[in-house]
Design a protein around this motif. Structure first.
Motif, PDB file in Angstrom:
ATOM      1  N   SER A  16     -10.405   0.183  -5.872  1.00  0.00           N
ATOM      2  CA  SER A  16      -9.030   1.416  -6.122  1.00  0.00           C
ATOM      3  C   SER A  16      -7.528   1.673  -5.420  1.00  0.00           C
ATOM      4  CB  SER A  16      -8.905   2.685  -5.885  1.00  0.00           C
ATOM      5  OG  SER A  16     -10.169   2.884  -4.450  1.00  0.00           O
ATOM      6  N   GLU A  17      -8.677   0.870  -3.549  1.00  0.00           N
ATOM      7  CA  GLU A  17      -7.528  -0.137  -2.251  1.00  0.00           C
ATOM      8  C   GLU A  17      -6.837  -0.982  -2.400  1.00  0.00           C
ATOM      9  OE1 GLU A  17     -10.509   0.357   0.747  1.00  0.00           O
ATOM     10  OE2 GLU A  17     -10.067   2.672   1.453  1.00  0.00           O
ATOM     11  N   ASP A  18      -7.487  -1.776  -3.453  1.00  0.00           N
ATOM     12  CA  ASP A  18      -6.979  -2.953  -4.075  1.00  0.00           C
ATOM     13  C   ASP A  18      -5.690  -2.942  -5.197  1.00  0.00           C
ATOM     14  OD1 ASP A  18      -8.780  -4.914  -2.592  1.00  0.00           O
ATOM     15  OD2 ASP A  18     -10.294  -5.155  -4.194  1.00  0.00           O
ATOM     16  N   ASN A  19      -5.684  -2.256  -5.913  1.00  0.00           N
ATOM     17  CA  ASN A  19      -5.042  -1.315  -6.888  1.00  0.00           C
ATOM     18  C   ASN A  19      -3.839  -0.418  -6.726  1.00  0.00           C
ATOM     19  OD1 ASN A  19      -4.121  -1.193  -9.504  1.00  0.00           O
ATOM     20  ND2 ASN A  19      -5.303   0.585  -9.927  1.00  0.00           N
ATOM     21  N   ALA A  21      -2.816  -1.175  -2.862  1.00  0.00           N
ATOM     22  CA  ALA A  21      -2.029  -2.637  -2.618  1.00  0.00           C
ATOM     23  C   ALA A  21      -1.495  -3.239  -3.760  1.00  0.00           C
ATOM     24  CB  ALA A  21      -3.173  -3.197  -1.186  1.00  0.00           C
ATOM     25  N   GLN A  22      -1.832  -3.934  -4.464  1.00  0.00           N
ATOM     26  CA  GLN A  22      -1.117  -4.657  -5.810  1.00  0.00           C
ATOM     27  C   GLN A  22      -0.087  -3.585  -5.802  1.00  0.00           C
ATOM     28  OE1 GLN A  22      -3.955  -5.081  -8.719  1.00  0.00           O
ATOM     29  NE2 GLN A  22      -3.107  -7.303  -7.858  1.00  0.00           N
ATOM     30  N   GLN A  23      -0.141  -2.187  -6.370  1.00  0.00           N
ATOM     31  CA  GLN A  23       0.760  -1.861  -6.815  1.00  0.00           C
ATOM     32  C   GLN A  23       2.026  -1.113  -5.864  1.00  0.00           C
ATOM     33  OE1 GLN A  23      -0.765   2.099  -8.021  1.00  0.00           O
ATOM     34  NE2 GLN A  23      -1.169   1.450 -10.228  1.00  0.00           N
ATOM     35  N   ALA A  24       1.593  -1.114  -4.663  1.00  0.00           N
ATOM     36  CA  ALA A  24       2.434  -1.311  -3.211  1.00  0.00           C
ATOM     37  C   ALA A  24       3.507  -2.428  -3.330  1.00  0.00           C
ATOM     38  CB  ALA A  24       1.794  -1.165  -1.938  1.00  0.00           C
ATOM     39  N   SER A  25       2.077  -3.756  -3.280  1.00  0.00           N
ATOM     40  CA  SER A  25       3.044  -5.389  -3.082  1.00  0.00           C
ATOM     41  C   SER A  25       3.929  -5.292  -4.143  1.00  0.00           C
ATOM     42  CB  SER A  25       1.859  -5.921  -2.177  1.00  0.00           C
ATOM     43  OG  SER A  25       1.471  -6.384  -3.791  1.00  0.00           O
ATOM     44  N   PHE A  26       3.713  -4.520  -5.609  1.00  0.00           N
ATOM     45  CA  PHE A  26       4.393  -4.956  -6.451  1.00  0.00           C
ATOM     46  C   PHE A  26       5.751  -4.283  -6.914  1.00  0.00           C
ATOM     47  CE2 PHE A  26       6.032  -3.736 -11.105  1.00  0.00           C
ATOM     48  CZ  PHE A  26       5.889  -5.201 -11.514  1.00  0.00           C
ATOM     49  N   PHE A  27       5.637  -2.920  -5.812  1.00  0.00           N
ATOM     50  CA  PHE A  27       6.452  -2.200  -5.632  1.00  0.00           C
ATOM     51  C   PHE A  27       8.005  -2.732  -5.151  1.00  0.00           C
ATOM     52  CE2 PHE A  27       9.421   0.536  -3.571  1.00  0.00           C
ATOM     53  CZ  PHE A  27       9.993   1.568  -4.281  1.00  0.00           C
ATOM     54  N   ILE A  28       7.274  -3.386  -3.781  1.00  0.00           N
ATOM     55  CA  ILE A  28       7.590  -3.395  -2.333  1.00  0.00           C
ATOM     56  C   ILE A  28       8.786  -5.349  -3.058  1.00  0.00           C
ATOM     57  CG2 ILE A  28       8.134  -5.190  -0.096  1.00  0.00           C
ATOM     58  CD1 ILE A  28       5.660  -3.110   0.104  1.00  0.00           C
ATOM     59  N   PHE A  29       8.157  -6.226  -4.381  1.00  0.00           N
ATOM     60  CA  PHE A  29       8.659  -7.684  -4.299  1.00  0.00           C
ATOM     61  C   PHE A  29       9.899  -6.558  -4.975  1.00  0.00           C
ATOM     62  CE2 PHE A  29       8.820 -10.257  -7.633  1.00  0.00           C
ATOM     63  CZ  PHE A  29       8.817 -11.371  -7.156  1.00  0.00           C
TER      64      PHE A  29
END
Length: 68
Positions: A16-19, A21-29
């Motif tokens: 869930s932490e990975d998910n 983090a992935q969502q946050a990095s996609f949003f930033i991108f």
């Protein structure tokens, strides 16, 4: 002071932490790409300026094609 468990069997983080983090990095991108796109569009001063730039490029291509 409590020391973290660094044994090889202990997971470093959960999926869930990975998910998250992935969502946050996609949003930033995505947000960065939006800002970059808007800055490129504003560099032509207006969207009419983009049309004029494209028209100039098209005219140049047509002149070069007519010479051939």
């Amino acid at each position: 002071m409590k020391t973290p468990d660094l044994s090889p069997d202990a997971p470093l983080h959960t999926s869930s932490e990975d998910n998250t983090a992935q969502q946050a990095s996609f949003f930033i991108f995505a947000f960065g790409m939006l800002i970059l796109t808007l800055s490129f569009l504003s560099s032509c001063n207006t969207t009419r300026g983009i049309g004029r730039d494209m028209q100039h490029v098209g005219s140049t291509i047509e002149r070069q094609a007519a010479k051939v």
